[in-house]
Enzyme design. Sequence first.
Site, PDB file in Angstrom:
ATOM      1  N   LYS A   1     -12.446  68.763  11.827  1.00  0.00           N
ATOM      2  CA  LYS A   1     -11.126  68.158  11.975  1.00  0.00           C
ATOM      3  C   LYS A   1     -10.961  67.564  13.382  1.00  0.00           C
ATOM      4  O   LYS A   1     -11.771  67.817  14.274  1.00  0.00           O
ATOM      5  CB  LYS A   1     -10.029  69.203  11.705  1.00  0.00           C
ATOM      6  CG  LYS A   1     -10.015  69.685  10.252  1.00  0.00           C
ATOM      7  CD  LYS A   1      -9.633  68.570   9.297  1.00  0.00           C
ATOM      8  CE  LYS A   1      -9.423  69.020   7.870  1.00  0.00           C
ATOM      9  NZ  LYS A   1     -10.667  69.250   7.128  1.00  0.00           N
TER      10      LYS A   1
HETATM   11  C1  LIG Z   1      -6.105  67.923   2.974  1.00  0.00           C
HETATM   12  C2  LIG Z   1      -6.595  69.296   3.332  1.00  0.00           C
HETATM   13  N1  LIG Z   1      -5.802  70.341   3.096  1.00  0.00           N
HETATM   14  C3  LIG Z   1      -6.178  71.603   3.415  1.00  0.00           C
HETATM   15  C4  LIG Z   1      -7.409  71.850   3.972  1.00  0.00           C
HETATM   16  C5  LIG Z   1      -7.808  73.280   4.240  1.00  0.00           C
HETATM   17  O1  LIG Z   1      -8.005  73.502   5.601  1.00  0.00           O
HETATM   18  P1  LIG Z   1      -8.703  74.863   6.100  1.00  0.00           P
HETATM   19  O2  LIG Z   1     -10.167  74.704   5.928  1.00  0.00           O
HETATM   20  O3  LIG Z   1      -8.290  74.932   7.555  1.00  0.00           O
HETATM   21  O4  LIG Z   1      -8.135  75.977   5.310  1.00  0.00           O
HETATM   22  C6  LIG Z   1      -8.270  70.800   4.255  1.00  0.00           C
HETATM   23  C7  LIG Z   1      -9.588  71.066   4.866  1.00  0.00           C
HETATM   24  O5  LIG Z   1     -10.571  70.459   4.658  1.00  0.00           O
HETATM   25  C8  LIG Z   1      -7.863  69.478   3.917  1.00  0.00           C
HETATM   26  O6  LIG Z   1      -8.668  68.439   4.147  1.00  0.00           O
END
Ligand SMILES: Cc1ncc(COP(=O)(O)O)c(C=O)c1O
Length: 378
Positions: free
Chosen positions: A183
């Site tokens: 990210k």
């Molecule tokens: C649009 C979206 N929502 C939620 C997430 C979930 O993030 P995390 O891996 O921090 O739980 C991601 C991660 O790739 C994402 O791209």
Amino acid sequence: MAMVPLFDLRLEDEDLDAVAETLRSGWLTQGPRVAAFEAAFADHLGTRHAVAVSSCTAALHLAYRAAGVGPGDEVIVPALTFVATAAAVIHCGATPVFADVIGVEDPSLDPEDVASRITPRTRAVTAVHFAGYPAPVDALAVLCEEHGIALVEDCAHSPSATLHGRKLGTWGLAGAFSFFSNKILSAGEGGLLTTDDDDIAESARRARSHCMTSGTWERHSRATDTYDVTGLGYNYRLDEPRAALLLSRLARLEADIERRRELTRSYRERLAGLEGLTVPFRDEQVVDASCYIMPLMVDDPTRRREVRRILRDEHGIQTTIMYPAVHELAAYSARSPDLVLPHAERAARSELTVPMFPHMTAEDLDRTVTALQNALSG
Ligand SMILES: Cc1ncc(COP(=O)(O)O)c(C=O)c1O
């Protein structure tokens, strides 16, 4: 031939020093650095509260939970997203209802399609700011207000992006951010919930650490010497080394995003008019976006696999697909086998993500553009 990676993480000496200093301090679980990062992030975003957690998935879960989502409820989510947006709904015992996106030129959640899916059981709508470009949360906020339901923003892609000058993550009841490895603001793992609502913030703060009335740091620093447990919570805490890394990197976030915008403008200029390819979003949107990824749409989806192969094998360019439509994934298609969402399905079959990271060079970008021209010319 050296590969041009999809994403590459570069940390500065100051980041490493901040983490080393934290490790030397001997205090690793949630403590003063988490609090300092939360304050800095809230200030950066202009929101009353920022609650750091272990992932964006955890932040979404806590946001839904705080919005009162429970068994029998429905939450409308876009079909073109990472599975976490929908999975967190199921973790509340509720049902994700998939809605369509606007189209390949704008793969954001379509407010009209959302409106057609609202039922008496709908508790919330989640907008995803795909690739870091604002979804129409202005229209969605009005729609949610009219129906008395919560708007949640999945801001995993969009730290610091704005719509009409207002930061994403401040348009609804809560915003959920991700600090996963690839990210824009990354620490390996981590997430954060933003809200202006004192009760939502308190609910999330409690639930992230087993609904305890005080944490280990408070007891260590003798603010209290005991605790009670007021409900059923989770271990969704962020730890101190990650908070130190995030705090250090937050200082460079705007500069990182500005570089991503420059690269995006360059891609858009060079790819405009390339036959067989649609570049989603509009040039004017780049200034407000965080440009997390560079998404492209291959006009003939049957050619996408071959285009990816040529980019990888003949030009050393790494690509990916963001995303398979969630309602078509095995666990989800079993829940609603007859659901058809034409725009999300079209986007999911066409999308091709090409390299994007702040220290990507002009040569990397040039190689990627040349490879695309070559792959699409056949
Ligand atoms: C649009 C979206 N929502 C939620 C997430 C979930 O993030 P995390 O891996 O921090 O739980 C991601 C991660 O790739 C994402 O791209």
